[in-house]
Design a protein around this motif. Sequence first.
Motif, PDB file in Angstrom:
ATOM      1  N   TYR A   2       0.846  -1.191   0.000  1.00 11.33           N
ATOM      2  CA  TYR A   2       0.000   0.000   0.000  1.00 11.33           C
ATOM      3  C   TYR A   2       0.883   1.243   0.000  1.00 11.33           C
ATOM      4  CZ  TYR A   2      -4.111  -2.841   1.088  1.00 11.33           C
ATOM      5  OH  TYR A   2      -5.133  -3.753   1.040  1.00 11.33           O
ATOM      6  N   VAL A   3       0.546   2.212  -0.820  1.00  5.63           N
ATOM      7  CA  VAL A   3       1.283   3.474  -0.849  1.00  5.63           C
ATOM      8  C   VAL A   3       0.776   4.328   0.312  1.00  5.63           C
ATOM      9  CG1 VAL A   3       1.917   5.489  -2.218  1.00  5.63           C
ATOM     10  CG2 VAL A   3       1.468   3.303  -3.349  1.00  5.63           C
ATOM     11  N   GLY A  46      -6.240   4.433  -1.474  1.00  7.40           N
ATOM     12  CA  GLY A  46      -5.921   3.380  -0.523  1.00  7.40           C
ATOM     13  C   GLY A  46      -5.736   2.022  -1.171  1.00  7.40           C
ATOM     14  N   LEU A  47      -5.033   1.989  -2.310  1.00 12.29           N
ATOM     15  CA  LEU A  47      -4.886   0.764  -3.086  1.00 12.29           C
ATOM     16  C   LEU A  47      -3.449   0.246  -3.041  1.00 12.29           C
ATOM     17  CD1 LEU A  47      -7.008   1.842  -6.186  1.00 12.29           C
ATOM     18  CD2 LEU A  47      -7.737   0.402  -4.261  1.00 12.29           C
ATOM     19  N   MET A  70       4.991  -0.919 -13.058  1.00 14.23           N
ATOM     20  CA  MET A  70       4.211  -0.671 -11.853  1.00 14.23           C
ATOM     21  C   MET A  70       2.742  -0.572 -12.242  1.00 14.23           C
ATOM     22  SD  MET A  70       4.231   2.654  -9.335  1.00 14.23           S
ATOM     23  CE  MET A  70       5.997   2.555  -9.073  1.00 14.23           C
ATOM     24  N   VAL A  71       1.884  -1.282 -11.496  1.00 17.91           N
ATOM     25  CA  VAL A  71       0.452  -1.231 -11.750  1.00 17.91           C
ATOM     26  C   VAL A  71      -0.295  -1.213 -10.420  1.00 17.91           C
ATOM     27  CG1 VAL A  71       0.527  -2.391 -13.996  1.00 17.91           C
ATOM     28  CG2 VAL A  71       0.325  -3.755 -11.899  1.00 17.91           C
ATOM     29  N   VAL A  72      -1.480  -0.611 -10.434  1.00 20.88           N
ATOM     30  CA  VAL A  72      -2.390  -0.700  -9.297  1.00 20.88           C
ATOM     31  C   VAL A  72      -3.143  -2.006  -9.415  1.00 20.88           C
ATOM     32  CG1 VAL A  72      -4.395   0.335  -8.160  1.00 20.88           C
ATOM     33  CG2 VAL A  72      -2.617   1.795  -9.121  1.00 20.88           C
ATOM     34  N   ILE A  78      -2.819  -8.754   0.605  1.00 19.59           N
ATOM     35  CA  ILE A  78      -1.750  -7.960   1.205  1.00 19.59           C
ATOM     36  C   ILE A  78      -2.244  -7.377   2.527  1.00 19.59           C
ATOM     37  CG2 ILE A  78      -0.225  -5.973   0.912  1.00 19.59           C
ATOM     38  CD1 ILE A  78       0.398  -8.264  -0.971  1.00 19.59           C
ATOM     39  N   SER A  79      -1.449  -7.526   3.587  1.00 18.16           N
ATOM     40  CA  SER A  79      -1.837  -7.006   4.892  1.00 18.16           C
ATOM     41  C   SER A  79      -1.900  -5.486   4.866  1.00 18.16           C
ATOM     42  CB  SER A  79      -0.835  -7.440   5.967  1.00 18.16           C
ATOM     43  OG  SER A  79      -0.871  -8.839   6.144  1.00 18.16           O
ATOM     44  N   ARG A  80      -2.928  -4.933   5.482  1.00 11.60           N
ATOM     45  CA  ARG A  80      -3.064  -3.491   5.587  1.00 11.60           C
ATOM     46  C   ARG A  80      -1.909  -2.908   6.396  1.00 11.60           C
ATOM     47  NH1 ARG A  80      -6.862  -0.604   2.509  1.00 11.60           N
ATOM     48  NH2 ARG A  80      -8.599  -2.004   2.029  1.00 11.60           N
ATOM     49  N   PRO A  81      -1.474  -1.689   6.045  1.00 11.53           N
ATOM     50  CA  PRO A  81      -0.401  -1.063   6.832  1.00 11.53           C
ATOM     51  C   PRO A  81      -0.830  -0.836   8.280  1.00 11.53           C
ATOM     52  CG  PRO A  81      -0.773   0.106   4.760  1.00 11.53           C
ATOM     53  CD  PRO A  81      -1.903  -0.862   4.914  1.00 11.53           C
TER      54      PRO A  81
END
Length: 279
Positions: A2-3, A46-47, A70-72, A78-81
């Motif tokens: 997550y960015v 939030g992707l 790089m792609v969304v 994937i675990s949330r931050p």
Amino acid sequence: GYVTTNIDGSNYLIQDGHHALDIYIPNSVENKAALVATLTEALTDGLVVELRAKRGAYGGLEQLSNVEYMVVVDETEISRPVAYNLQSTSELESLKARMVLLESVEFKSSSVDSYGNLDIVVLMGTTELTVRWDSRTTDPTGLPTELVAGDVVSIMAGLSWGSNGARLRIDSANDVSRTMTIAAALSEAADTEVTVVGYVTMNVDGSNFFIEDSTGAIDIYAGGSTPAAVKELLAFAWANRLAVIIRGERGAYGGLEQLSSVSRIFVLDKLTGSYPVPT
């Protein structure tokens, strides 16, 4: 991952769970505009981004650079931050590239340099910390520019790193908030927007979640038009006995005091108090 933070328009932090890295995209990269657009989309919505890049490090900060693609992606595995609730500056070096919460710190002063960068100086106890909003992300505006000495705020910051050590960074007015206890929030009038911090103690029905701090408890209503990501974050925090910092509007339904219309939420590893126990 997550960015989580746009540091300066060339460095972006990504995180999954408790692990994080910096993505470096220099101005010399031909497709920088496209890469930045992808990172901005992921940060705003939030992707997750999936990328292939070269591992490296600079100034003590672990990085990815020379991005090949790089792609969304729509990725739920994937675990949330999880942000770290900072208790001492001695912890900073172990938290590079992660999100950290400076909870209830005292605003001391701020300044704007010739480039338009906003530096906010806060006190954690007696220790001074500087948090920067780099103008290469967006022009600083809103609450971070309006604070006066003595204000108590909570700041969600990305922890970059350089030759001089920790570099705490924000990229949005939403990263700074006037948090209050749940007891104080309960006394606020209907439709008032408040920000609280609490452990998620119950998933009632997938749309209602109870949160609690040492002063009280309240229901978070995440039904109706609430974004799916808000529900996912609350459910993730509940399943893992974690806390959240959350902003919403006060209200009540059927005698149950609530927060709804959630506009900001981030999962935290812990609070200063322990996880609530049944009484």
